[in-house]
Design a protein around this motif. Structure first.
Motif, short mmCIF file in Angstrom:
data_model
loop_
_atom_site.label_atom_id
_atom_site.label_comp_id
_atom_site.label_asym_id
_atom_site.label_seq_id
_atom_site.Cartn_x
_atom_site.Cartn_y
_atom_site.Cartn_z
N UNK A 212 5.41 22.10 -24.96
CA UNK A 212 4.38 22.09 -23.91
C UNK A 212 4.48 20.80 -23.13
N UNK A 213 4.56 20.90 -21.82
CA UNK A 213 4.74 19.73 -20.96
C UNK A 213 3.45 18.92 -20.88
N UNK A 214 3.62 17.59 -20.87
CA UNK A 214 2.46 16.71 -20.76
C UNK A 214 1.92 16.74 -19.33
N UNK A 215 0.60 16.77 -19.26
CA UNK A 215 -0.03 16.77 -17.94
C UNK A 215 0.01 15.36 -17.37
N UNK A 216 0.46 15.24 -16.15
CA UNK A 216 0.56 13.91 -15.52
C UNK A 216 -0.83 13.40 -15.16
N UNK A 217 -1.07 12.14 -15.49
CA UNK A 217 -2.37 11.53 -15.17
C UNK A 217 -2.47 11.28 -13.67
N UNK A 218 -3.61 11.59 -13.09
CA UNK A 218 -3.75 11.37 -11.63
C UNK A 218 -3.71 9.88 -11.31
N UNK A 219 -3.04 9.55 -10.26
CA UNK A 219 -2.92 8.16 -9.84
C UNK A 219 -4.02 7.79 -8.84
N UNK A 220 -4.51 6.57 -8.98
CA UNK A 220 -5.54 6.08 -8.05
C UNK A 220 -4.83 5.31 -6.95
N UNK A 221 -5.08 5.70 -5.74
CA UNK A 221 -4.46 5.03 -4.61
C UNK A 221 -5.17 3.70 -4.36
N UNK A 222 -4.52 2.63 -4.75
CA UNK A 222 -5.10 1.29 -4.61
C UNK A 222 -4.54 0.54 -3.41
N UNK A 223 -3.93 1.24 -2.53
CA UNK A 223 -3.31 0.59 -1.38
C UNK A 223 -4.30 -0.10 -0.47
N UNK A 224 -5.52 0.47 -0.39
CA UNK A 224 -6.50 -0.10 0.55
C UNK A 224 -7.49 -1.05 -0.13
N UNK B 202 -7.57 -4.48 1.45
CA UNK B 202 -8.27 -4.50 2.73
C UNK B 202 -9.78 -4.51 2.53
N UNK B 203 -10.24 -3.69 1.56
CA UNK B 203 -11.68 -3.64 1.29
C UNK B 203 -12.19 -4.99 0.78
N UNK B 204 -11.44 -5.61 -0.12
CA UNK B 204 -11.83 -6.93 -0.65
C UNK B 204 -11.87 -7.97 0.46
N UNK B 205 -10.90 -7.89 1.35
CA UNK B 205 -10.84 -8.85 2.47
C UNK B 205 -12.03 -8.66 3.40
N UNK B 206 -12.40 -7.42 3.68
CA UNK B 206 -13.55 -7.14 4.54
C UNK B 206 -14.85 -7.61 3.90
N UNK B 207 -14.98 -7.40 2.57
CA UNK B 207 -16.17 -7.89 1.87
C UNK B 207 -16.26 -9.40 1.91
N UNK B 208 -15.13 -10.06 1.77
CA UNK B 208 -15.11 -11.52 1.81
C UNK B 208 -15.59 -12.02 3.17
#
Length: 203
Positions: free
Chosen positions: A1-13, A16-22
């Motif tokens: 039985x194939x292992x289910x791939x864990x969903x990846x969190x897109x941390x690319x932005x 940018x969010x941290x910079x805007x909060x700063x």
């Protein structure tokens, strides 16, 4: 039985969010400035000229002991009575100034045992190292208020306006020099020069 791939969190932005909060917190945050007592220290005097002798009657001594008790002229006094006592001393006009001129604008008792002239009158304040900061400030305020009261009276008499309003106008128009206003303020300050001496505590 194939292992289910864990969903990846897109941390690319995330950056940018941290910079805007700063930026947001930098713009919206206000830093309070500490406000101290406004005092102009005298310039350093390198001359060898001996200071003039001050008569005891021209010296108004104020002492705050370690128990925050107020001693004025070696007698215990309540803080509420200090302002009027200082006004009576400064406004006494019992003699003449250095030029031999009498104080024709003084409205005091002209007592020979009190100050000769506002130009000679000096208030000497001394405190103990264990004096509370609140009591020290309260006494300072009362003494300065005595000068302000007399300057206010003379501003009304000479120019029919408040001395406080003159100072506020000068502060408001600090970049546009008003020679007439500056001259009037100087005249009032000369009539009752602020001579408040603070002695170094002994203890």
């Amino acid at each position: 039985m194939a292992k289910r791939a864990a969903p990846e969190v897109n941390a690319g932005s995330m950056a940018d969010i941290a910079f805007l909060l700063l930026i947001f917190f930098l713009v919206t945050t206000t830093i309070e400035k500490d406000k101290g007592l406004l005092r102009s220290l005298p310039p350093i005097d390198d001359s060898e000229v001996e200071p003039p002798i001050i008569k005891q009657k021209n010296l108004f001594t104020v002492l705050i002991n370690r128990n925050n008790q107020l001693l004025v002229e070696d007698e215990q006094m309540e803080l509420k009575d200090l302002r009027q006592a200082a006004i009576d001393f400064l406004d006494n006009g019992g003699g003449t100034n250095a030029a031999g001129e009498r104080c024709d604008y003084c409205k005091g008792k002209r007592d020979d045992t009190s100050s000769d002239h506002p130009d000679k009158a000096i208030i000497s304040m001394k405190h103990d190292r264990e004096t509370s900061y609140e009591q020290y400030i309260d006494v300072q305020n009362e003494l300065v208020a005595a000068y302000n009261f007399l300057r206010e009276r003379e501003a009304q008499r000479l120019y029919n306006r408040s001395f406080l309003s003159m100072l506020e106008e000068k502060e408001k128009n600090q970049f546009s020099k008003d020679e007439k206003l500056n001259e009037q303020i100087t005249v009032i300050k000369t009539l009752f020069p602020l001579k408040l001496s603070e002695a170094e505590p002994d203890n």
